[in-house]
Scaffold this active site. Sequence first.
Site, PDB file in Angstrom:
ATOM      1  N   ARG A 109      -2.294  -8.162  -7.209  1.00 40.23           N
ATOM      2  CA  ARG A 109      -0.902  -7.845  -7.519  1.00 40.23           C
ATOM      3  C   ARG A 109      -0.271  -8.995  -8.307  1.00 40.23           C
ATOM      4  NH1 ARG A 109       3.866  -6.927  -2.972  1.00 40.23           N
ATOM      5  NH2 ARG A 109       5.520  -6.296  -4.407  1.00 40.23           N
TER       6      ARG A 109
ATOM      7  N   PHE B 253      -6.447   1.070   0.563  1.00 38.15           N
ATOM      8  CA  PHE B 253      -6.664   2.520   0.638  1.00 38.15           C
ATOM      9  C   PHE B 253      -7.982   2.931   0.002  1.00 38.15           C
ATOM     10  CE2 PHE B 253      -1.876   2.203   0.135  1.00 38.15           C
ATOM     11  CZ  PHE B 253      -1.645   2.183   1.504  1.00 38.15           C
TER      12      PHE B 253
ATOM     13  N   SER C 280       2.065   1.019 -10.135  1.00 34.07           N
ATOM     14  CA  SER C 280       1.631  -0.274  -9.599  1.00 34.07           C
ATOM     15  C   SER C 280       0.239  -0.665 -10.080  1.00 34.07           C
ATOM     16  CB  SER C 280       1.660  -0.246  -8.066  1.00 34.07           C
ATOM     17  OG  SER C 280       2.976  -0.084  -7.595  1.00 34.07           O
TER      18      SER C 280
ATOM     19  N   GLU D  59      -6.695   9.961  -0.705  1.00 31.43           N
ATOM     20  CA  GLU D  59      -7.715   9.100  -1.300  1.00 31.43           C
ATOM     21  C   GLU D  59      -9.139   9.653  -1.169  1.00 31.43           C
ATOM     22  OE1 GLU D  59      -4.103   6.667  -0.525  1.00 31.43           O
ATOM     23  OE2 GLU D  59      -5.276   8.100   0.660  1.00 31.43           O
TER      24      GLU D  59
ATOM     25  N   ASP E  41       4.415  -7.013   1.071  1.00 37.03           N
ATOM     26  CA  ASP E  41       4.012  -5.741   1.677  1.00 37.03           C
ATOM     27  C   ASP E  41       3.383  -5.957   3.048  1.00 37.03           C
ATOM     28  OD1 ASP E  41       4.946  -4.457  -0.508  1.00 37.03           O
ATOM     29  OD2 ASP E  41       3.011  -3.864  -1.310  1.00 37.03           O
TER      30      ASP E  41
ATOM     31  N   ARG F 122      -3.874  -6.575 -13.538  1.00 35.29           N
ATOM     32  CA  ARG F 122      -3.676  -5.116 -13.499  1.00 35.29           C
ATOM     33  C   ARG F 122      -3.085  -4.594 -14.801  1.00 35.29           C
ATOM     34  NH1 ARG F 122       1.588  -3.949  -9.951  1.00 35.29           N
ATOM     35  NH2 ARG F 122       2.500  -6.014  -9.899  1.00 35.29           N
TER      36      ARG F 122
ATOM     37  N   HIS G 124      -4.023  -4.905  -5.899  1.00 34.91           N
ATOM     38  CA  HIS G 124      -3.385  -5.330  -4.648  1.00 34.91           C
ATOM     39  C   HIS G 124      -4.415  -5.736  -3.595  1.00 34.91           C
ATOM     40  CE1 HIS G 124      -0.188  -3.389  -6.819  1.00 34.91           C
ATOM     41  NE2 HIS G 124       0.716  -3.783  -5.936  1.00 34.91           N
TER      42      HIS G 124
END
Length: 312
Positions: free
Chosen positions: A164, A80, A34, A55, A114, A7, A106
């Site tokens: 992540r 999402f 993030s 979204e 999470d 990322r 993620h």
Amino acid sequence: MEKVSLRDTYGEVLVELGREDDRIVVLDADLSGSTKTAKFAKAFPERFFNMGIAELNMMNTAAGLATTGKIPFVSTFAIFGTGRAWEAVRQTICYPNLSVKIVCTHGGITVGEDGASHQALEDVANMRNIPNMRVIVPADDVETRQVIRKIAYTDGPFYVRLSREKFPRIFDENYEFEIGKGHVLVEGKDVTVVSNGVMTSFALLAAENLEREGISVEVIHMPTVKPIDVELIVKSAQKTGAVVTAEEHSIIGGLGSAVAEVLVENYPVPMERLGTPDVFGRSGKGWELLHYFGLDEKGIEKKVKKVLERKR
């Protein structure tokens, strides 16, 4: 193997592209820290749009920007971007075949603490089943850099799944990513292991371990799940006569399913799939969860030995 952030690499490449081409715009759903799109936001605030926790609206806005000649990159967490926003992706982006680049971080079980609500284990399946969508799961930062640059100037929608956690670096400057093509990383004759994402690093470890036991493993890295490299899969299956797939994703609808479809229609051989079973994830440290679900070199080795028993 050195571990590197996919990322972070994504954020850096976006800034590079932004400097090179003012058509590049970036949208994020209030997670830019993030997803690392905050790097682009800092460099080009006039071309960055924080759409908030909305979204579907983000995907629709990106589609609109694409119709004006912009090249929109859209980012949020995989759960999402491919779950909550699925209808907008299908109806507004893929149906008119617009050049929107959906890059979600993620993804998979390595989201870690999470927990199950945020661990997207179905995202590849969700995107793979939409017409016009192409799906890519890079293995390291070297490949991620090339993927982002490639899709920026390739027409049509893309879904790229990032992590992540930091992943081991497995490629060097000689590596060349090509959409729809797999790569034979290790030649073998007894069994083929097809993998992507973090599982490719484990496939390489498994091949080393099994070689010491007299088992010759062919390792194929398959970054593009759709369109998948049919020719390479069939060629390797004809050579080894047995196939194992390994992915940080549900065994339903992802890489394993795609490879199974290729084999059953072209060259059926014994096959085993390694991925998460038909369950939700759970909270824990990312690398510990990989081991908990058997998504590591030991898990691959077990599947290889199982498929070889069937091959005999």
